[in-house]
Motif scaffolding. Structure first.
Motif, PDB file in Angstrom:
ATOM      1  N   CYS A  26     -16.987   5.578  -5.398  1.00 51.63           N
ATOM      2  CA  CYS A  26     -16.791   4.130  -5.353  1.00 51.63           C
ATOM      3  C   CYS A  26     -16.180   3.731  -4.011  1.00 51.63           C
ATOM      4  N   LYS A  28     -14.533   1.189  -3.392  1.00 48.62           N
ATOM      5  CA  LYS A  28     -13.258   0.481  -3.580  1.00 48.62           C
ATOM      6  C   LYS A  28     -12.125   1.428  -3.935  1.00 48.62           C
ATOM      7  N   CYS A  29     -12.397   2.394  -4.835  1.00 48.39           N
ATOM      8  CA  CYS A  29     -11.288   3.215  -5.337  1.00 48.39           C
ATOM      9  C   CYS A  29     -11.533   4.721  -5.221  1.00 48.39           C
ATOM     10  N   CYS A  43     -18.597   1.717 -11.509  1.00 48.03           N
ATOM     11  CA  CYS A  43     -17.413   2.544 -11.346  1.00 48.03           C
ATOM     12  C   CYS A  43     -16.584   2.430 -12.614  1.00 48.03           C
ATOM     13  N   CYS A  46     -12.586   1.119 -11.647  1.00 46.19           N
ATOM     14  CA  CYS A  46     -12.235  -0.271 -11.317  1.00 46.19           C
ATOM     15  C   CYS A  46     -13.265  -1.266 -11.845  1.00 46.19           C
TER      16      CYS A  46
HETATM   17 ZN   LIG Z   1     -14.042   1.875  -8.282  1.00 46.92          ZN
END
Ligand SMILES: [Zn+2]
Length: 121
Positions: A26, A28-29, A43, A46
């Protein structure tokens, strides 16, 4: 942000529902992404829905492939029509057009080979 235990539980649920874990993480995370049976990529950590760049380039590759195949048909039709023009003509008028279309066909072949080798990677 959910705890790692909840995260693992979510992942297990996704796997049970037929989703597959991807090697992509992911953006983002940094948690591993899952591909759902619907083809969606999510994901579990998140909840982000991710559109992989790879898929975008694949779809543009499909478009390029279709365009190239159309061009190839056009080029071969031109070759046929210029060829018959030349047969019935006393002059070599049209020969340079024929050569240009042959050139184009050669390039089309090269591009097709290039696309083909990328696909088999
Ligand atoms: Zn994520």
């Amino acid at each position: 942000m959910s705890s790692s235990r909840e995260n693992i539980k979510k992942m297990a649920e996704l796997l049970k529902s037929g989703a597959t874990m991807l090697s992509t993480i992911c953006p983002k995370c940094n948690s591993p992404l899952f591909k759902l049976r619907s083809g969606e990529i999510v994901c579990p950590n998140c909840g982000a829905r991710v559109f992989l760049v790879k898929d975008e380039s694949e779809s543009s590759e499909v478009m390029v492939r279709a365009a190239i195949e159309r061009l190839e048909r056009t080029a071969s039709q031109k070759l046929v029509s210029i060829g018959s023009e030349l047969r019935s003509s006393e002059t070599i008028e049209g020969l340079d057009r024929l050569i240009k279309w042959l050139d184009a066909l050669e390039r089309i072949e090269r591009i097709k080979k290039h696309l083909g080798s990328r696909r088999s990677e």
